[in-house]
Design a protein around this motif. Structure first.
Motif, PDB file in Angstrom:
ATOM      1  N   TRP A 175      -2.862   3.979  -2.523  1.00 24.83           N
ATOM      2  CA  TRP A 175      -2.676   3.162  -3.882  1.00 24.83           C
ATOM      3  C   TRP A 175      -2.359   1.759  -3.437  1.00 24.83           C
ATOM      4  CZ3 TRP A 175      -4.196   3.228  -8.951  1.00 24.83           C
ATOM      5  CH2 TRP A 175      -3.482   2.370  -9.767  1.00 24.83           C
ATOM      6  N   LEU A 176      -3.022   0.628  -4.122  1.00 24.46           N
ATOM      7  CA  LEU A 176      -2.562  -0.564  -3.976  1.00 24.46           C
ATOM      8  C   LEU A 176      -1.723  -0.962  -5.254  1.00 24.46           C
ATOM      9  CD1 LEU A 176      -5.903  -2.411  -2.585  1.00 24.46           C
ATOM     10  CD2 LEU A 176      -3.653  -2.323  -1.551  1.00 24.46           C
ATOM     11  N   ALA A 177      -0.593  -1.127  -4.921  1.00 24.92           N
ATOM     12  CA  ALA A 177       0.474  -1.275  -5.973  1.00 24.92           C
ATOM     13  C   ALA A 177       1.047  -2.779  -6.357  1.00 24.92           C
ATOM     14  CB  ALA A 177       1.833  -0.680  -5.722  1.00 24.92           C
ATOM     15  N   ASP A 178       1.578  -3.113  -7.446  1.00 24.02           N
ATOM     16  CA  ASP A 178       1.842  -4.463  -8.022  1.00 24.02           C
ATOM     17  C   ASP A 178       3.416  -4.518  -7.414  1.00 24.02           C
ATOM     18  OD1 ASP A 178       3.756  -5.735 -10.433  1.00 24.02           O
ATOM     19  OD2 ASP A 178       1.817  -6.722  -9.727  1.00 24.02           O
ATOM     20  N   GLU A 179       3.900  -5.264  -6.946  1.00 26.94           N
ATOM     21  CA  GLU A 179       5.238  -5.559  -6.337  1.00 26.94           C
ATOM     22  C   GLU A 179       6.345  -5.559  -7.445  1.00 26.94           C
ATOM     23  OE1 GLU A 179       7.790  -6.053  -3.338  1.00 26.94           O
ATOM     24  OE2 GLU A 179       5.895  -7.334  -2.934  1.00 26.94           O
ATOM     25  N   ASP A 180       6.111  -5.981  -8.569  1.00 30.18           N
ATOM     26  CA  ASP A 180       7.378  -6.059  -9.464  1.00 30.18           C
ATOM     27  C   ASP A 180       7.264  -4.535 -10.080  1.00 30.18           C
ATOM     28  OD1 ASP A 180       7.972  -8.423  -8.885  1.00 30.18           O
ATOM     29  OD2 ASP A 180       6.578  -9.099 -10.608  1.00 30.18           O
ATOM     30  N   GLU A 181       5.990  -3.965 -10.353  1.00 31.13           N
ATOM     31  CA  GLU A 181       5.882  -2.715 -11.006  1.00 31.13           C
ATOM     32  C   GLU A 181       6.610  -1.690 -10.025  1.00 31.13           C
ATOM     33  OE1 GLU A 181       2.540  -0.565 -13.525  1.00 31.13           O
ATOM     34  OE2 GLU A 181       1.965  -1.071 -11.493  1.00 31.13           O
ATOM     35  N   LEU A 182       6.158  -1.651  -8.781  1.00 34.28           N
ATOM     36  CA  LEU A 182       6.699  -0.897  -7.652  1.00 34.28           C
ATOM     37  C   LEU A 182       8.097  -0.732  -7.646  1.00 34.28           C
ATOM     38  CD1 LEU A 182       6.464   1.201  -5.311  1.00 34.28           C
ATOM     39  CD2 LEU A 182       6.254  -0.648  -3.731  1.00 34.28           C
ATOM     40  N   ALA A 183       8.584  -2.127  -7.834  1.00 33.23           N
ATOM     41  CA  ALA A 183      10.381  -2.035  -7.924  1.00 33.23           C
ATOM     42  C   ALA A 183      10.918  -1.324  -9.080  1.00 33.23           C
ATOM     43  CB  ALA A 183      10.731  -3.329  -7.990  1.00 33.23           C
ATOM     44  N   ARG A 184      10.328  -1.257 -10.284  1.00 32.17           N
ATOM     45  CA  ARG A 184      10.629  -0.494 -11.388  1.00 32.17           C
ATOM     46  C   ARG A 184      10.600   0.873 -11.099  1.00 32.17           C
ATOM     47  NH1 ARG A 184       7.778  -4.684 -14.081  1.00 32.17           N
ATOM     48  NH2 ARG A 184       6.021  -3.230 -14.655  1.00 32.17           N
ATOM     49  N   HIS A 185       9.572   1.493 -10.660  1.00 31.50           N
ATOM     50  CA  HIS A 185       9.257   2.760 -10.571  1.00 31.50           C
ATOM     51  C   HIS A 185      10.379   3.342  -9.437  1.00 31.50           C
ATOM     52  CE1 HIS A 185       5.846   3.352 -12.731  1.00 31.50           C
ATOM     53  NE2 HIS A 185       5.108   2.493 -12.155  1.00 31.50           N
ATOM     54  N   LEU A 211       0.829  -1.103  -0.127  1.00 29.40           N
ATOM     55  CA  LEU A 211      -0.109  -0.056   0.025  1.00 29.40           C
ATOM     56  C   LEU A 211       1.036   1.306   0.036  1.00 29.40           C
ATOM     57  CD1 LEU A 211      -3.112   1.157   0.227  1.00 29.40           C
ATOM     58  CD2 LEU A 211      -2.597   1.311   2.780  1.00 29.40           C
ATOM     59  N   LEU A 212       0.812   2.175  -0.785  1.00 34.59           N
ATOM     60  CA  LEU A 212       1.317   3.460  -1.142  1.00 34.59           C
ATOM     61  C   LEU A 212       0.394   4.674  -0.568  1.00 34.59           C
ATOM     62  CD1 LEU A 212       3.334   3.131  -4.370  1.00 34.59           C
ATOM     63  CD2 LEU A 212       4.093   2.520  -2.131  1.00 34.59           C
TER      64      LEU A 212
END
Length: 578
Positions: A412-422, A373-374
């Motif tokens: 905002w509920l994030a995707d784990e892999d996507e968050l790592a890229r961001h 959660l962000l």
């Protein structure tokens, strides 16, 4: 001279592991900041590489989750653990280990000026700057330049890993016969009706309620300062507001809070549903209250200072629970020196990763929500009746919550892999993604300009197998970790305190009555936890609700009314409460 390539043999690897198991190794935590995105990992391969210059060397697995954070930040901490900190090693060796602000809280709240978390009360804590990184088979060898050694508690007993188990070593010469450590109680001791371990809002409220019922209360807190805390403004829902009104504290809380009138849900075509607290039959207040955590804690502390039966001790670490001949537990703790506490009841209010719960031998099941959660902190516009807004656009979900002051939090509920890229890019890339997914939030996300406006939170459901053992009883997050969906974590904890204070009146005469607290509260809480674990929005691996289980409570009822069995307690007024 050329160096031949290393021989690859699974048998040699197994033999090396077996050989190294026979060599005692210190246990340490490697930590990386900043506090909002903190992470930590247990290691036992740390050595001093050089004294001039001062260099520390450690080895981590090539796929370790802490590695990309460490490389990104360039600084890390190493804390060598004391024997009584085994629970920390176990917590951060788990695949479900916490991240973010939970790390800082669990480690005792200490950070370097650069924001690197460190373990409070460790044998020694060292801050390093990463200066080199070398491949080493399935691991990476990291070399850190020592910036400062912040603590050295050489008199403490070290935690050691030897032959696949935790142990310790005695500070004696080899060959010298010793008598061993005595297990007798220490010379300094105190006696109290109730000892509360943990000075969060639930522990503070319970201490206040118990004292007003005539009990002597000793509250022990590891942190040095109880009046601060992270910059959060949790919601207090109407049932909790009743509790504070009953205690005579609501007016002061309201003076520093922000009223929230209800909840609306939005989709691509506009508002899909809405409700207001004032329209729910039986709701005691037409609003919830967003209150800064520091203001809430200070209000409770000031109330406690007026209670002659309450003693609050900060900077105290509980070392162990010591059983007596009757089967009850006493506490062995330490501030400037070791002391013991004999109490009729010991209340564990030290969080969802409760050390006291582990000391009492109460096992727990943990479910980790794998969607982080962000929280984005941003200004908010003028609104005559502020409310929580829920946005559901296809598979994307977000919430906005007004908080005290002129700000709001976007969740905002994030995707784990996507968050790592961001994380490797500018924060604007992430803000633009949220705005693209939820167009209604474009004007809010345009105001996100730095990572200091973003906090990453990892959630777990924690379900202890029991809520009490002998005279030890769990309170708040120690009894039930939940997701922040619906703002129920703190509210449930504060409502626990009301029921436990009531039950303790009977349990003081008959300890068997302590089970009534668990019998009334645990099924309701676990039903709510099952609801959260079943939601695909919170986890990519939701748990389906099982036929035959108690149906989960309505989220509106939970927020506006609280548990049905407790509603008479919320409304009751008595001279003992004021």
């Amino acid at each position: 001279m050329s160096v031949p390539p290393p021989m690859r043999s699974p048998d040699l690897g197994r033999q090396l592991r077996a050989a190294m198991r026979g060599v005692p190794a210190p246990v340490a935590l490697v930590t990386v900041g900043p506090p909002t995105r903190a992470c930590a990992m247990t290691v036992n391969s740390v050595v001093s590489a050089s004294l001039d210059p001062a260099l520390l060397m450690l080895s981590v697995h090539a796929d370790a989750r802490v590695k990309p954070h460490l490389f990104a930040e360039g600084r890390f901490g190493v804390s060598f653990l004391a024997a009584e900190q085994r629970w920390l090693s176990e917590t951060f060796a788990s695949a479900r280990r916490p991240t973010g602000p939970d790390v800082v809280r669990l480690l005792g709240g200490r950070c370097t000026t650069a924001g690197v978390p460190l373990v409070d009360g460790a044998l020694s804590t060292i801050e390093c700057r990463l200066v080199a990184d070398y491949p080493a088979g399935d691991h990476r060898v990291l070399l850190g330049e020592v910036i400062q050694v912040l603590r050295d508690s050489a008199d403490r007993t070290p935690l050691v890993f030897h032959r696949s188990t935790y142990t310790t070593v005695a500070a004696t010469e080899v060959g010298r016969r010793t008598t061993g450590r005595s297990i007798a109680m220490s010379g300094r001791s105190e006696t109290t009706d109730v000892c509360v371990v943990g000075g969060g809002p639930a522990g503070l409220l319970f201490a206040l309620l118990a004292a007003r019922r005539g009990r002597s209360v000793l509250l022990l807190e590891k942190r040095a300062d109880l009046g601060g805390g992270p910059p959060l403004s949790p919601f207090l829902h109407p049932p909790t507001l009743q509790v504070f009104e009953r205690a005579g504290l609501l007016d002061r809380l309201a003076a520093g809070g922000q009223r929230i009138t209800g909840v609306s849900e939005h989709g691509p075509d506009g508002v899909t549903s809405a409700w207001k607290y004032g329209e729910v039959p039986g709701c005691a207040f037409p609003y919830a209250l967003s209150v800064p955590l520091a203001h809430l804690s200070r209000t409770l502390l000031d109330a406690l200072s007026a209670e002659p039966r309450v003693t609050v001790r900060t900077g105290v670490t509980v070392r162990e629970l010591v059983p007596d001949d009757s089967g009850s537990y006493a506490i062995r703790a330490e501030d400037d020196s070791e002391f013991d506490v004999t109490a009729g009841f010991i209340v564990a209010s030290d969080g969802k990763f409760s050390a006291l719960r582990k000391m009492a031998g109460i096992e727990s099941d943990v479910f980790e929500f794998d969607r982080p959660l962000l929280q984005f902190l941003a200004p908010r516009g003028e609104e005559p009746a502020p409310r929580m807004r829920v946005y559901r656009y296809g598979e994307n979900s977000a919430w906005t919550m007004p908080i005290a002051g002129d700000e709001q939090v976007v969740l905002w509920l994030a995707d784990e892999d996507e968050l790592a890229r961001h994380r490797e890019a500018d924060v604007r890339e992430l803000a633009d993604k949220v705005a693209a997914a939820i167009p209604d939030l474009t004007w809010v996300m345009d105001r996100i300009t730095g990572w200091d406006q973003v906090t990453e939170v990892r959630h777990q459901v924690v379900q202890p197998h029991a809520w009490h053992r002998e005279n030890v009883v769990l309170l708040g997050d120690s009894a039930h970790g939940v997701h922040s969906l619906g703002g129920q974590g703190l509210n449930m904890s504060l409502q626990d305190a009301v029921l436990l204070a009531e039950v303790l009146d009977e349990a003081a005469r008959d300890r068997g009555r302590l089970g009534e607290y668990e019998a009334v509260r645990k099924p309701f809480v676990e039903s709510f936890q099952r609801l959260q674990m079943s939601l695909p929005a919170l986890s990519s691996r939701p748990r389906a609700l099982v036929s035959g289980d108690d149906p989960p409570p309505s989220l509106v009822d939970v927020m506006a009314l609280g548990q049905e069995e407790l509603r008479p307690l919320f409304a009751r007024r008595s001279t003992a409460d004021r």
